[in-house]
Design a protein around this motif. Structure first.
Motif, mmCIF file in Angstrom:
data_model
loop_
_atom_site.group_PDB
_atom_site.id
_atom_site.type_symbol
_atom_site.label_atom_id
_atom_site.label_comp_id
_atom_site.label_asym_id
_atom_site.label_seq_id
_atom_site.Cartn_x
_atom_site.Cartn_y
_atom_site.Cartn_z
ATOM 1 N N ASN A 51 1.486 -1.529 -0.384
ATOM 2 C CA ASN A 51 -0.287 -0.128 -0.518
ATOM 3 C C ASN A 51 0.381 1.646 -0.013
ATOM 4 N N MET A 56 -1.395 4.323 -1.751
ATOM 5 C CA MET A 56 -2.366 3.832 -1.203
ATOM 6 C C MET A 56 -1.979 4.462 0.681
ATOM 7 N N GLU A 57 -3.018 5.547 0.650
ATOM 8 C CA GLU A 57 -3.468 6.003 1.958
ATOM 9 C C GLU A 57 -3.723 5.315 3.005
ATOM 10 N N ALA A 58 -5.717 4.340 3.335
ATOM 11 C CA ALA A 58 -5.415 3.831 4.169
ATOM 12 C C ALA A 58 -4.879 2.861 4.980
ATOM 13 N N VAL B 189 -9.531 3.307 -6.017
ATOM 14 C CA VAL B 189 -8.679 2.204 -4.654
ATOM 15 C C VAL B 189 -7.680 3.666 -3.974
ATOM 16 N N ILE B 190 -8.175 2.948 -2.388
ATOM 17 C CA ILE B 190 -6.895 4.116 -1.593
ATOM 18 C C ILE B 190 -6.884 2.707 -0.655
ATOM 19 N N GLY B 191 -6.329 1.123 -0.522
ATOM 20 C CA GLY B 191 -6.225 0.432 0.156
ATOM 21 C C GLY B 191 -6.370 -0.873 -0.271
ATOM 22 N N ARG B 192 -5.904 -2.032 -0.108
ATOM 23 C CA ARG B 192 -6.272 -3.994 -0.356
ATOM 24 C C ARG B 192 -5.456 -4.067 0.895
ATOM 25 N N TYR B 329 -10.584 -1.373 -0.221
ATOM 26 C CA TYR B 329 -10.900 0.040 -0.148
ATOM 27 C C TYR B 329 -11.359 1.137 -0.462
ATOM 28 N N ALA B 347 -12.526 3.496 7.513
ATOM 29 C CA ALA B 347 -11.911 3.129 7.559
ATOM 30 C C ALA B 347 -12.320 1.821 8.467
#
Lengths: 163, 413
Positions: A51, A56-58, B189-192, B329, B347
């Motif tokens: 990520n 990817m920020e999450a 997409v913001i995360g996997r 996400y 999240a």
């Protein structure tokens, strides 16, 4: 006092203290002590190397205040259901990546073994702590930011206790 | 007939109970690969955004079958088994990539185009007039199995069956509308994350359709009124039983909340308050006051809206007692910075460390272990009767029964 006022040796020894105290709090089940290693408006994120590499920020856990970490602990104690287990952290020696403003950018590797109530032990997580630390009044360090970058994308069963 | 291998009979048509051997039996698991994942179903394989441009590809699975999904030079999406037709090795090894012109198996360098057609065989004519493939060998007669693909609202589905209905018919109008409700504009997409669960895949499929457990197992839901059985809402179940959408409507008042206290249920906790409630600061982004919607597409797709936390989940079987759940996400391309931050904070509710979903990671394992010696016993799913129909209460197991209805139909058992 800022981290910049510390000598390199002082900074190193306080980083070691910070990381050791952090791991001890979690591994001893003293979860209430965990948020106290952060500044009030500190940031904590649990994510993965993929990520981070892909921008990817999450995160699995994403907290932008110490109170959000306290909420994690309350939920752990009072709300969430999971089978009893504990962690054993092995944290590598920290490296100072840079000193800037009132703080320092540092990192350290970690391994976490998960011990289930029935005795099953697994290597649960491996990765790198990417940190920004600042010194508080007594000269000890707190996290402005701790990003837990796990090497693997896969998490077994659940992550209830923070890494 | 070997008496040792006899199992308890599952009465024909029974969907309000399932025999526990269904979570344990290796032969059943093998049959599922053929009849469910390889049958007349649509398997969710990736997002359209994962293969946005020609030459983009992604590796994934349909059941246990490794699959490559690629965008061809003609702009169409193709899916084929990730298995070299020569000796069976994986054709592509990474999670995905872009600008691919073709795929080459590393073992003996056989090559495939983006549609999965065999295009090159190393030393096909042999060397110095010796060796090589037989004279009657025709590359076009050989290739990995191809899957049909369908796209819907940015989702890509794949099917191995000639008999699968068009995706819109497969879903039915009601479920289709609930997908369109959430996936209404371009996503980002913001995360996997992947979650490995210690249970048979069907235990998770049941769990996610189980509207009854949500506010009982998950204290977070109840306390913060994200969803409660006493709130407005309901469950939609497709005609064939396989797909569902459950939803909660934000009802002002929540007058019946004492019902939980009366039941003496653990999840009613008056003392529990958040020190930083900013995580729950949500907006009615779809303009219909639906706070929560969980939707499944048979056999292994989940679309989740919990306040502003949006995700898709892919259920993949990994052996009789193991499975993986792939979380993606997402937000929307037009999200403001505030909205992006909101999604990142919310999240926390979902995923392997989610305040309201972490229990789903372990509860399937509790069943898997609990039924270890009970292969001949049945579960009980009689909340709300025997039907598998749409209902306006979530104190029902209608959508779980729907799962078993579809399961039995596809399995022919």
């Amino acid at each position: 006092m800022g981290a910049t006022d510390l000598t390199a040796t002082e900074l190193n020894s306080r980083l070691i203290e910070l990381n050791a105290g952090y791991a001890r709090a979690i591994d001893d089940g003293d979860f209430e002590a965990w948020p106290e290693f952060f500044l009030e408006d500190g940031f904590y994120k649990l994510t993965t190397a993929d990520n981070v590499a892909q921008g990817m920020e999450a995160g699995l856990i994403y907290a932008d205040s110490r109170n959000m970490l306290r909420d994690r602990v309350s939920a752990l104690r009072m709300a969430n259901i999971f089978e009893r287990h504990r962690y054993r952290h092995i944290v590598g020696l920290p490296t100072v990546l840079g000193v800037e403003g009132a703080g320092a950018r540092t990192d350290a590797s970690f391994l976490v073994v998960r011990i289930m109530r029935d005795g099953t032990m697994d290597l649960f997580a491996a990765g790198r702590y990417l940190d920004r630390v600042e010194a508080v009044a007594d000269g000890s360090l707190r996290f402005r930011e701790r990003i837990v970058v796990c090497d693997s994308n896969r998490f077994d069963t659940l992550v209830a206790i923070p890494l | 007939m070997n008496a040792i291998e006899q199992r308890v009979v599952w009465p024909p048509g029974m969907v309000s109970g399932a025999p526990y051997w269904a979570y344990q039996d290796e032969a059943t698991y093998r049959l599922e690969q053929k009849r469910i994942f390889g049958g007349a179903v649509w398997n969710f394989v990736c997002l359209e955004a994962d293969v946005a441009r020609p030459g983009d590809y992604r590796t994934t699975f349909a059941g246990e079958m490794p699959v490559i999904v690629a965008r061809g030079e003609d702009g169409e999406i193709y899916a084929f088994e990730n298995r070299c037709v020569h000796r069976g090795a994986l054709i592509a090894l990474d999670d995905g990539g872009s600008n691919a012109k073709d795929f080459q198996c590393v073992y003996h360098a056989w090559t495939y185009d983006l549609k999965g057609n065999l295009k090159g065989v190393a030393f096909e004519e042999g060397s110095n007039g010796k060796g090589g493939m037989p004279k009657d060998f025709r590359k076009e007669k050989h290739g990995p199995r191809k899957l049909y693909t369908a796209t819907l609202c940015g989702l890509v589905f794949a099917s191995l069956s000639d008999n699968v209905p068009p995706i819109e018919d497969y879903l039915g109008e009601a479920i289709l509308g609930r997908i369109q409700r959430v996936l209404c504009k371009p996503t980002r997409v913001i995360g996997r994350f992947t979650q490995a669960l210690p249970n048979n895949w069907k235990l998770y499929a049941e769990n996610v359709k189980d509207t009854y457990h949500a506010s009982l197992l998950h204290l977070f839901f109840g306390t913060f009124r994200i969803t409660r059985l006493t709130q407005g809402g309901g469950v939609l179940v497709s005609e064939d039983g396989g797909h569902h959408a459950s939803y909660t409507i934000d009802a002002p008042g929540d007058a019946k909340s004492e019902e939980y206290a009366k039941q003496g249920i653990r999840s009613e906790s008056k003392e529990y308050r958040l020190a930083d409630p900013s995580m729950l600061d949500s907006v009615d982004e779809f303009g219909d006051r639906i706070q929560l919607q969980i939707l499944t597409v048979f056999p292994g797709f989940v679309l989740q809206q919990i306040n502003n936390a949006l995700a898709v989940r892919q259920i993949l079987p990994k052996g009789v007692g193991r499975m993986e759940l792939n979380w993606t996400y997402f937000g929307f391309e037009d999200d403001t910075p505030e909205m992006r931050k909101r999604r990142l904070k919310q999240a926390n509710l979902v995923g392997p460390a989610g305040f309201v979903s972490m229990e789903d990671g372990c509860v399937g394992g509790f069943v898997q272990r609990g039924v270890a010696a009970a292969g001949d016993e049945f579960s009980m799913m009689q909340m709300g009767g025997d039907a598998t129909e749409t209902d306006t209460t979530r104190a029902t197991e209608a959508s779980v029964r729907g799962f078993w209805k579809a399961y039995r139909t596809h399995m022919g058992i």
